[in-house]
Design a protein around this motif. Structure first.
Motif, PDB file in Angstrom:
ATOM      1  N   ALA A  67     -22.135 -40.019  33.368  1.00  0.00           N
ATOM      2  CA  ALA A  67     -22.160 -39.358  34.674  1.00  0.00           C
ATOM      3  C   ALA A  67     -21.769 -40.345  35.763  1.00  0.00           C
ATOM      4  O   ALA A  67     -21.603 -41.537  35.514  1.00  0.00           O
ATOM      5  N   SER A  68     -21.638 -39.825  36.953  1.00  0.00           N
ATOM      6  CA  SER A  68     -21.479 -40.650  38.144  1.00  0.00           C
ATOM      7  C   SER A  68     -22.623 -40.302  39.077  1.00  0.00           C
ATOM      8  O   SER A  68     -22.910 -39.129  39.311  1.00  0.00           O
ATOM      9  N   ARG A  69     -23.274 -41.295  39.576  1.00  0.00           N
ATOM     10  CA  ARG A  69     -24.364 -41.046  40.534  1.00  0.00           C
ATOM     11  C   ARG A  69     -23.828 -40.919  41.961  1.00  0.00           C
ATOM     12  O   ARG A  69     -24.564 -40.572  42.860  1.00  0.00           O
ATOM     13  N   ASP A  70     -22.536 -41.181  42.130  1.00  0.00           N
ATOM     14  CA  ASP A  70     -21.872 -41.062  43.431  1.00  0.00           C
ATOM     15  C   ASP A  70     -20.978 -39.827  43.392  1.00  0.00           C
ATOM     16  O   ASP A  70     -20.022 -39.773  42.617  1.00  0.00           O
ATOM     17  N   PRO A  71     -21.271 -38.823  44.220  1.00  0.00           N
ATOM     18  CA  PRO A  71     -20.476 -37.586  44.183  1.00  0.00           C
ATOM     19  C   PRO A  71     -19.015 -37.778  44.567  1.00  0.00           C
ATOM     20  O   PRO A  71     -18.185 -36.915  44.288  1.00  0.00           O
ATOM     21  N   ASP A  72     -18.670 -38.919  45.155  1.00  0.00           N
ATOM     22  CA  ASP A  72     -17.284 -39.180  45.527  1.00  0.00           C
ATOM     23  C   ASP A  72     -16.492 -39.869  44.418  1.00  0.00           C
ATOM     24  O   ASP A  72     -15.293 -40.101  44.556  1.00  0.00           O
ATOM     25  N   ILE A  73     -17.166 -40.207  43.327  1.00  0.00           N
ATOM     26  CA  ILE A  73     -16.514 -40.878  42.210  1.00  0.00           C
ATOM     27  C   ILE A  73     -16.617 -39.990  40.978  1.00  0.00           C
ATOM     28  O   ILE A  73     -17.695 -39.493  40.651  1.00  0.00           O
ATOM     29  N   ALA A  74     -15.506 -39.799  40.291  1.00  0.00           N
ATOM     30  CA  ALA A  74     -15.492 -38.956  39.092  1.00  0.00           C
ATOM     31  C   ALA A  74     -16.379 -39.563  38.013  1.00  0.00           C
ATOM     32  O   ALA A  74     -16.490 -40.786  37.906  1.00  0.00           O
ATOM     33  N   PRO A  75     -17.001 -38.724  37.187  1.00  0.00           N
ATOM     34  CA  PRO A  75     -17.843 -39.234  36.101  1.00  0.00           C
ATOM     35  C   PRO A  75     -17.031 -40.066  35.111  1.00  0.00           C
ATOM     36  O   PRO A  75     -15.847 -39.817  34.874  1.00  0.00           O
ATOM     37  N   VAL A  76     -17.701 -41.059  34.529  1.00  0.00           N
ATOM     38  CA  VAL A  76     -17.067 -41.915  33.525  1.00  0.00           C
ATOM     39  C   VAL A  76     -16.528 -41.064  32.382  1.00  0.00           C
ATOM     40  O   VAL A  76     -15.439 -41.325  31.858  1.00  0.00           O
ATOM     41  N   ALA A  77     -17.280 -40.039  31.988  1.00  0.00           N
ATOM     42  CA  ALA A  77     -16.848 -39.178  30.878  1.00  0.00           C
ATOM     43  C   ALA A  77     -15.478 -38.563  31.164  1.00  0.00           C
ATOM     44  O   ALA A  77     -14.655 -38.429  30.253  1.00  0.00           O
ATOM     45  N   GLN A  78     -15.223 -38.209  32.397  1.00  0.00           N
ATOM     46  CA  GLN A  78     -13.924 -37.624  32.728  1.00  0.00           C
ATOM     47  C   GLN A  78     -12.820 -38.664  32.612  1.00  0.00           C
ATOM     48  O   GLN A  78     -11.719 -38.370  32.161  1.00  0.00           O
TER      49      GLN A  78
END
Length: 148
Positions: A67-78
């Protein structure tokens, strides 16, 4: 970076661990922090190893997590999924778990996808592996470690 990964993935042909039976339902890559818009070096190594193993059993799903804890950064999984698709993994073989924020939640999410007692290859750092194996066992899965 993708061209280098293509060369490395194509040339790494070590087999899956001998202990894996035919009932193996999935391969999992754990997330790791990224720089904005690109995978970190450690994440790239995990991606290469996961794709190398997946190529030996392409009927399996390649599960990517982070996941990403920052809504402005895409999740690692993506980021993993985008790079894996670029490197030849069909999108219908990718399972993207982009909401779990820690190892325990990732193990639960993988359990939800694969089911109780499923065997899964876990690709993560060697230092993280003991904790990961514990969480996956606690979630009712049969993890096989591939530490980097």
């Amino acid at each position: 970076m993708y061209d280098l990964l293509k060369v490395l993935v194509a040339n790494l042909m070590m087999p899956l661990p001998v202990s894996l039976g035919l009932g193996l339902p999935g391969l999992l890559l754990f997330g790791l922090a990224t720089a904005v818009g690109r995978l970190s070096d450690s994440s790239g190594m995990r991606l290469m190893e996961g794709i190398r193993l997946w190529r030996q059993r392409p009927e399996l799903p390649l599960i990517v997590s982070g996941a990403s804890r920052d809504p402005d950064i895409a999740p690692v999984a993506q980021g993993y999924a985008d790079a894996a698709a670029e490197l030849g993994v069909p999108e219908d073989r990718l399972v993207v778990l982009d909401t779990p924020t820690d190892t325990g939640r990732e193990a639960s999410a993988v359990h939800d996808v694969l089911g109780e007692g499923s065997q899964v290859v876990v690709v993560t750092s060697a230092s993280h592996m003991p904790r990961a194996i514990h969480h996956f066992q606690q979630a009712g899965l049969l993890p096989v470690s591939v530490g980097l």
